[in-house]
Scaffold this active site. Sequence first.
Site: not given
Ligand code: AQP
Length: 331
Positions: A111, A194, A197
């Site tokens: 990140k 992955k 968002k």
């Molecule tokens: N691609 C994914 N596949 C499976 N599980 C996922 N999770 C996130 N992306 C995937 C699961 O969603 C939960 C919440 O995640 P989060 O929103 O707190 O943060 P993150 O994992 O950092 O998700 P993003 O979408 O990648 O957000 P940004 O881009 O803002 O960092 C967790 O249980 C995660 O495992």
Amino acid sequence: MNRIFSGIQPTGNLHLGNYLGAIRNWVRLQDTYNCVFCVVDLHAVTVWQDPVELRNSTREVAAALIASGVDVKQHILFNQSQVPTHAELAWLLNCVTRMGWLNRMTQFKEKAGKNRENASVGLFSYPNLMAADILAYKTTHVPVGEDQKQHLELTRDIAQKFNHDFGVDFFPVVEPIITGVATRIMSLRDGTAKMSKSDPSENSRITMVDSAEDIARKIRKAKTDPLDLPSDKAEFSGRPEAENLMRIYAALSDCSVDKVLIKFGGQQFSTFKQDLADLAVATLAPIQDEMRRLMAEPDAVDAVLRDGAQRARDISEPILQEIRDIFGFLR
Ligand code: AQP
């Protein structure tokens, strides 16, 4: 009954990875565990968030969770900043965690990217806040995607060091729950990244607010390869996009990847993509209808979060007081 804590960031529209990898599992775990579900807005601000959008996203994430089946009467749903225990415990854990441990966290490296010196201190110490979220409720189990496994291991190390340093048996050893075939849904544009968002490409993800047309278009445009669909897992090798789409199909239809390989192996991507789009639309449509209804009543959503926060404080404040006593703070 054992207790679960799990959180999700209000950093934009939730996507299919969040739904299949987290939310749907949370809903299923409600029968077996006491659940504390949290919209982790304190985590969100480790990178810049527009205040108006943050407020709106927090509500929208809460609405998505309720619409997906989170039972806010039986379990707890709240936004993190309404429960000060999290921030105070995170500070105390900052004093337990070693720098070397945080330096090893791969998510920070990903990140922060090349501009590490310019990343917020909060982004660096994010895993300590996550440990505080979990330990503030003496949580026994945490459902996590593959991406969060390292942070959970750190939480266990922090809890063990705390217990050892103070000669107490205070925090339970937290167990991860990694369920289903959707622990890591990948981007529709790049099968090695992955679904996220924060990916700049809208076409990389299906969001929980996408229209049926957008879902179908994004799946039609999803990156593939010139071969027919694999009929065996061994054929996934070197074909991350094919593997990802077939795994998404398996997760959406709640069946094994092997069954999907038998059903579609040897066929062309075009027919499979049409079926996948229909399945995604059919799964998300009822949730989207309910989300729209909830978002039309923002005060009701806010009231759910306030009520959840009160119940979260009722559990976590006495635990925090015990921790203060263990540290030796005068009261
Ligand atoms: N691609 C994914 N596949 C499976 N599980 C996922 N999770 C996130 N992306 C995937 C699961 O969603 C939960 C919440 O995640 P989060 O929103 O707190 O943060 P993150 O994992 O950092 O998700 P993003 O979408 O990648 O957000 P940004 O881009 O803002 O960092 C967790 O249980 C995660 O495992």
